[in-house]
Design a protein around this motif. Structure first.
Motif, PDB file in Angstrom:
ATOM      1  N   ASP A  24      -5.827  -0.214  -3.486  1.00 52.28           N
ATOM      2  CA  ASP A  24      -4.977   0.834  -3.320  1.00 52.28           C
ATOM      3  C   ASP A  24      -3.527   0.632  -2.779  1.00 52.28           C
ATOM      4  N   LEU A  25      -2.834   1.579  -3.218  1.00 52.66           N
ATOM      5  CA  LEU A  25      -1.607   1.133  -2.364  1.00 52.66           C
ATOM      6  C   LEU A  25      -1.661   1.299  -0.915  1.00 52.66           C
ATOM      7  N   ALA A  26      -2.288   2.451  -0.368  1.00 51.95           N
ATOM      8  CA  ALA A  26      -2.500   2.581   1.353  1.00 51.95           C
ATOM      9  C   ALA A  26      -2.895   1.429   1.791  1.00 51.95           C
ATOM     10  N   GLN A  31      -2.619  -3.848   4.945  1.00 49.86           N
ATOM     11  CA  GLN A  31      -2.348  -5.097   5.089  1.00 49.86           C
ATOM     12  C   GLN A  31      -1.140  -5.844   5.228  1.00 49.86           C
ATOM     13  N   LEU A  32      -0.225  -5.362   4.656  1.00 49.39           N
ATOM     14  CA  LEU A  32       1.240  -5.751   5.192  1.00 49.39           C
ATOM     15  C   LEU A  32       1.545  -5.432   6.462  1.00 49.39           C
ATOM     16  N   TYR A  33       1.159  -4.254   7.241  1.00 50.80           N
ATOM     17  CA  TYR A  33       1.314  -3.769   8.445  1.00 50.80           C
ATOM     18  C   TYR A  33       0.739  -4.829   9.193  1.00 50.80           C
ATOM     19  N   ARG A  34      -0.481  -5.015   9.194  1.00 56.57           N
ATOM     20  CA  ARG A  34      -1.225  -5.948   9.883  1.00 56.57           C
ATOM     21  C   ARG A  34      -0.885  -7.563   9.915  1.00 56.57           C
ATOM     22  N   GLY A  35      -0.240  -7.847   8.688  1.00 52.16           N
ATOM     23  CA  GLY A  35       0.396  -9.104   8.737  1.00 52.16           C
ATOM     24  C   GLY A  35       1.521  -9.436   9.284  1.00 52.16           C
ATOM     25  N   LEU A  36       2.484  -8.570   8.974  1.00 50.06           N
ATOM     26  CA  LEU A  36       3.634  -8.422   9.896  1.00 50.06           C
ATOM     27  C   LEU A  36       3.517  -8.286  11.327  1.00 50.06           C
ATOM     28  N   VAL A  50      16.201  -7.619   7.373  1.00 43.82           N
ATOM     29  CA  VAL A  50      15.326  -7.252   6.037  1.00 43.82           C
ATOM     30  C   VAL A  50      16.303  -7.022   5.077  1.00 43.82           C
ATOM     31  N   GLU A  51      15.856  -7.556   3.894  1.00 42.93           N
ATOM     32  CA  GLU A  51      16.573  -7.183   2.745  1.00 42.93           C
ATOM     33  C   GLU A  51      16.625  -5.883   2.396  1.00 42.93           C
ATOM     34  N   GLU A  52      18.021  -5.313   1.812  1.00 43.32           N
ATOM     35  CA  GLU A  52      18.100  -4.014   1.375  1.00 43.32           C
ATOM     36  C   GLU A  52      17.227  -3.850   0.055  1.00 43.32           C
ATOM     37  N   THR A  53      16.638  -2.908  -0.449  1.00 42.24           N
ATOM     38  CA  THR A  53      16.218  -2.608  -1.541  1.00 42.24           C
ATOM     39  C   THR A  53      17.146  -2.488  -2.653  1.00 42.24           C
ATOM     40  N   GLY A  66       9.721   0.126  -2.100  1.00 40.95           N
ATOM     41  CA  GLY A  66      10.417   0.871  -1.022  1.00 40.95           C
ATOM     42  C   GLY A  66       9.230   1.012   0.087  1.00 40.95           C
ATOM     43  N   HIS A  67       7.920   1.516  -0.477  1.00 38.27           N
ATOM     44  CA  HIS A  67       7.078   1.822   0.409  1.00 38.27           C
ATOM     45  C   HIS A  67       6.726   0.366   1.325  1.00 38.27           C
ATOM     46  N   ALA A  68       6.533  -0.709   0.656  1.00 44.79           N
ATOM     47  CA  ALA A  68       6.552  -1.952   1.294  1.00 44.79           C
ATOM     48  C   ALA A  68       7.570  -2.558   2.352  1.00 44.79           C
TER      49      ALA A  68
END
Length: 149
Positions: A24-26, A31-36, A50-53, A66-68
């Motif tokens: 799920d998205l959350a 996972q992205l948070y922990r990886g970064l 960071v690249e703009e959306t 946008g969430h990521a």
């Protein structure tokens, strides 16, 4: 990740943080948070770019991006690091010389500017291109900020 000393750029590392598309998205954002966070802890950068959306035709995909991207901005901000943002065309124009360059052109210039870099994917090459653009634009941003104060 690169090091910028004057006009000299040096390759440090590159890669991609991924999430499990079946979750799920959350959970994927976690996972992205922990990886970064792991990348920041491993390499201890002084600043982040960071690249703009960009907006595309698929509103749902744009929203998820946008969430990521929010996670990509939040992690360094929580670590007390300055975060700079650049549009895709600005990055391409800085690195390649043309704002609508193809990914292959970006990769070729990244390899020229950072000869020791061997990005394993187009996304890793894009990340290095964003870092290169930041190195080039950082001085102008600092000058603008000092003139404003």
């Amino acid at each position: 990740m690169i090091v910028s000393e004057g006009t000299k750029l040096s390759y440090v590392a590159s890669g991609v943080v991924v999430s499990d598309g079946d979750l799920d998205l959350a959970s994927r954002l976690e996972q992205l948070y922990r990886g970064l966070d792991a990348v920041l802890r491993a390499h201890a950068p002084d600043e982040v770019s960071v690249e703009e959306t960009f907006v595309n035709k698929d509103a749902q995909a744009t929203l998820k991006l946008g969430h990521a991207r929010a996670v990509a901005l939040l992690v360094p901000a929580l670590a007390g690091l300055p975060v700079a943002e650049y549009g895709a065309n600005q990055v391409k124009k800085t690195v390649v010389g043309v704002g609508h360059a193809e990914k292959a052109q970006v990769l070729a210039m990244v390899r020229i500017l950072l000869p020791k870099a061997e990005p394993k994917s187009a996304d890793a090459a894009d990340a290095l291109a964003i870092a290169i653009a930041h190195a080039h634009h950082r001085k102008a941003r600092s000058l603008t900020a000092s003139l404003a104060s």
